[in-house]
Design a protein around this motif. Sequence first.
Motif, PDB file in Angstrom:
ATOM      1  N   LYS A  47     -34.633 -15.816  -2.652  1.00 56.96           N
ATOM      2  CA  LYS A  47     -34.356 -14.529  -3.309  1.00 56.96           C
ATOM      3  C   LYS A  47     -34.272 -14.715  -4.813  1.00 56.96           C
ATOM      4  O   LYS A  47     -33.927 -15.780  -5.310  1.00 56.96           O
ATOM      5  CB  LYS A  47     -33.018 -13.945  -2.812  1.00 56.96           C
ATOM      6  N   ARG A  48     -34.572 -13.646  -5.534  1.00 57.33           N
ATOM      7  CA  ARG A  48     -34.461 -13.666  -6.988  1.00 57.33           C
ATOM      8  C   ARG A  48     -33.005 -13.540  -7.411  1.00 57.33           C
ATOM      9  O   ARG A  48     -32.226 -12.849  -6.762  1.00 57.33           O
ATOM     10  CB  ARG A  48     -35.240 -12.511  -7.587  1.00 57.33           C
ATOM     11  N   ARG A  49     -32.665 -14.188  -8.501  1.00 56.90           N
ATOM     12  CA  ARG A  49     -31.287 -14.081  -9.000  1.00 56.90           C
ATOM     13  C   ARG A  49     -30.957 -12.654  -9.382  1.00 56.90           C
ATOM     14  O   ARG A  49     -29.834 -12.216  -9.273  1.00 56.90           O
ATOM     15  CB  ARG A  49     -31.096 -14.992 -10.220  1.00 56.90           C
ATOM     16  N   SER A  50     -31.952 -11.887  -9.819  1.00 56.36           N
ATOM     17  CA  SER A  50     -31.714 -10.517 -10.243  1.00 56.36           C
ATOM     18  C   SER A  50     -31.504  -9.577  -9.054  1.00 56.36           C
ATOM     19  O   SER A  50     -31.133  -8.421  -9.248  1.00 56.36           O
ATOM     20  CB  SER A  50     -32.892 -10.011 -11.085  1.00 56.36           C
ATOM     21  N   ALA A  51     -31.737 -10.065  -7.832  1.00 56.32           N
ATOM     22  CA  ALA A  51     -31.587  -9.216  -6.650  1.00 56.32           C
ATOM     23  C   ALA A  51     -30.124  -8.977  -6.320  1.00 56.32           C
ATOM     24  O   ALA A  51     -29.791  -8.070  -5.564  1.00 56.32           O
ATOM     25  CB  ALA A  51     -32.294  -9.843  -5.451  1.00 56.32           C
ATOM     26  N   GLY A  52     -29.238  -9.782  -6.868  1.00 51.66           N
ATOM     27  CA  GLY A  52     -27.815  -9.616  -6.585  1.00 51.66           C
ATOM     28  C   GLY A  52     -27.424 -10.299  -5.294  1.00 51.66           C
ATOM     29  O   GLY A  52     -28.254 -10.759  -4.516  1.00 51.66           O
ATOM     30  N   ARG A  53     -26.129 -10.358  -5.080  1.00 48.54           N
ATOM     31  CA  ARG A  53     -25.639 -11.017  -3.870  1.00 48.54           C
ATOM     32  C   ARG A  53     -25.401 -10.007  -2.774  1.00 48.54           C
ATOM     33  O   ARG A  53     -24.950  -8.901  -3.005  1.00 48.54           O
ATOM     34  CB  ARG A  53     -24.340 -11.748  -4.185  1.00 48.54           C
TER      35      ARG A  53
END
Length: 54
Positions: A47-53
């Motif tokens: 997953k992308r870091r910008s996708a959030g947790r």
Amino acid sequence: MFGEHSLFILASYGVSALALGGLALWTVLDGRSVRRRLEELDSRGVKRRSAGRE
């Protein structure tokens, strides 16, 4: 008809048009490549870091 420098002017416009067309083509092809790589990573669960947790 166009004047003494018409060959130079038309050649300049032609080179500029080719350069802009090349940049546009490069942008489209690179965008497709990046999209494919992102889809591949997403399918592997990365997953992308910008996708959030979640």
